[in-house]
Design a protein around this motif. Structure first.
Motif, mmCIF file in Angstrom:
data_model
loop_
_atom_site.group_PDB
_atom_site.id
_atom_site.type_symbol
_atom_site.label_atom_id
_atom_site.label_comp_id
_atom_site.label_asym_id
_atom_site.label_seq_id
_atom_site.Cartn_x
_atom_site.Cartn_y
_atom_site.Cartn_z
ATOM 1 N N ARG A 1 31.941 40.416 68.167
ATOM 2 C CA ARG A 1 33.352 40.693 68.458
ATOM 3 C C ARG A 1 33.520 42.101 69.027
ATOM 4 N NH1 ARG A 1 37.050 38.213 70.558
ATOM 5 N NH2 ARG A 1 39.077 38.990 70.031
ATOM 6 N N ALA A 2 32.743 43.060 68.515
ATOM 7 C CA ALA A 2 32.820 44.431 69.026
ATOM 8 C C ALA A 2 32.382 44.493 70.487
ATOM 9 C CB ALA A 2 31.955 45.361 68.181
ATOM 10 N N TYR A 3 31.420 43.651 70.861
ATOM 11 C CA TYR A 3 30.972 43.602 72.252
ATOM 12 C C TYR A 3 31.930 42.818 73.145
ATOM 13 C CZ TYR A 3 26.437 45.825 71.780
ATOM 14 O OH TYR A 3 25.439 46.743 71.590
ATOM 15 N N GLY A 4 32.989 42.281 72.572
ATOM 16 C CA GLY A 4 34.006 41.602 73.375
ATOM 17 C C GLY A 4 33.730 40.134 73.630
ATOM 18 N N THR B 1 32.381 31.483 71.958
ATOM 19 C CA THR B 1 30.964 31.818 72.000
ATOM 20 C C THR B 1 30.458 32.218 70.621
ATOM 21 O OG1 THR B 1 31.313 32.639 74.243
ATOM 22 C CG2 THR B 1 29.257 33.254 73.175
ATOM 23 N N ILE B 2 31.272 32.995 69.895
ATOM 24 C CA ILE B 2 30.891 33.423 68.547
ATOM 25 C C ILE B 2 30.724 32.206 67.641
ATOM 26 C CG2 ILE B 2 31.677 34.683 66.509
ATOM 27 C CD1 ILE B 2 33.036 36.662 68.451
ATOM 28 N N CYS B 3 31.654 31.270 67.730
ATOM 29 C CA CYS B 3 31.587 30.067 66.888
ATOM 30 C C CYS B 3 30.335 29.250 67.192
ATOM 31 C CB CYS B 3 32.836 29.221 67.075
ATOM 32 S SG CYS B 3 34.332 30.018 66.446
ATOM 33 N N TRP B 4 29.970 29.119 68.464
ATOM 34 C CA TRP B 4 28.756 28.402 68.828
ATOM 35 C C TRP B 4 27.525 29.137 68.288
ATOM 36 C CZ3 TRP B 4 30.116 27.705 74.683
ATOM 37 C CH2 TRP B 4 30.992 26.634 74.827
ATOM 38 N N THR B 5 27.539 30.455 68.356
ATOM 39 C CA THR B 5 26.378 31.246 67.937
ATOM 40 C C THR B 5 26.130 31.159 66.438
ATOM 41 O OG1 THR B 5 26.799 32.782 69.756
ATOM 42 C CG2 THR B 5 25.356 33.548 67.999
ATOM 43 N N ALA C 1 37.155 29.840 60.191
ATOM 44 C CA ALA C 1 36.144 30.367 59.263
ATOM 45 C C ALA C 1 35.485 31.615 59.836
ATOM 46 C CB ALA C 1 35.094 29.308 58.974
ATOM 47 N N ALA C 2 35.177 31.599 61.136
ATOM 48 C CA ALA C 2 34.572 32.776 61.772
ATOM 49 C C ALA C 2 35.538 33.956 61.731
ATOM 50 C CB ALA C 2 34.178 32.454 63.211
ATOM 51 N N HIS C 3 36.830 33.690 61.963
ATOM 52 C CA HIS C 3 37.822 34.765 61.920
ATOM 53 C C HIS C 3 37.931 35.340 60.508
ATOM 54 C CE1 HIS C 3 41.831 36.632 61.823
ATOM 55 N NE2 HIS C 3 41.499 36.987 63.049
ATOM 56 N N GLU C 4 37.872 34.483 59.497
ATOM 57 C CA GLU C 4 37.948 34.977 58.122
ATOM 58 C C GLU C 4 36.707 35.794 57.762
ATOM 59 O OE1 GLU C 4 38.197 33.096 53.729
ATOM 60 O OE2 GLU C 4 39.777 32.519 55.140
ATOM 61 N N HIS C 5 35.523 35.377 58.209
ATOM 62 C CA HIS C 5 34.309 36.159 57.983
ATOM 63 C C HIS C 5 34.432 37.535 58.648
ATOM 64 C CE1 HIS C 5 31.184 33.494 56.169
ATOM 65 N NE2 HIS C 5 32.047 32.555 56.544
#
Length: 150
Positions: A85-88, A93-97, A104-108
């Motif tokens: 997220r810091a890298y933008g 993409t984050i969820c796939w990774t 859930a990813a946002h809560e983490h």
């Protein structure tokens, strides 16, 4: 200075920006004996300009080095989400990774920012509480009581 999750997020984004702008590492002992090629104007027509690389200031590099240690001790998935997220990176993409749904990813991510802020404020993070409880606790502690007229 009282750290909040939004301040932590800004600092992590700055650190990622500094990391992107650092010069490429070079191997010791290798060099180029070819002369530098000077291009004429006709050679440069139609070419894409080289991106300008602005070297970060020493103060920015020092802040970046300090920030790199903040994710130590976090759950590996939380640390990965925070840096992506810091890298933008986009949430998709984050969820796939990391293999999580968007919520859930946002809560983490939010939990990791709250844990970092809590640690930077020299407070102990409760271990036997839920992520949601820690997020609400940090948000409540970071709010300025003077800003609320109640």
């Amino acid at each position: 200075m009282k750290w909040t999750p939004s301040l932590v997020e800004e600092r992590l984004a700055e650190a990622a920006s500094v990391l992107k702008r650092l010069p490429e590492p070079r191997r010791q002992g290798y060099f180029n004996v070819w002369p530098e090629i000077l291009h004429s104007f006709a050679d440069k027509v139609g070419q894409e300009p080289k991106p300008m690389r602005v070297i970060p200031s020493p103060a920015a590099i020092s802040r970046m080095e300090e920030t790199l240690s903040w994710t130590v001790g976090l759950d590996p998935i939380d640390g990965k989400i925070v840096w992506l997220r810091a890298y933008g990176e986009r949430w998709k993409t984050i969820c796939w990774t990391v293999g999580l749904q968007r919520s859930a990813a946002h809560e983490h991510w939010l939990y990791a920012l709250c844990v970092i802020a809590w640690r930077l404020n020299r407070r102990k993070v409760p271990r036997l509480r839920s992520r949601r409880y820690v997020i609400e606790m940090v948000k409540g502690a970071c709010e300025d009581p003077a800003s609320h007229p109640n």
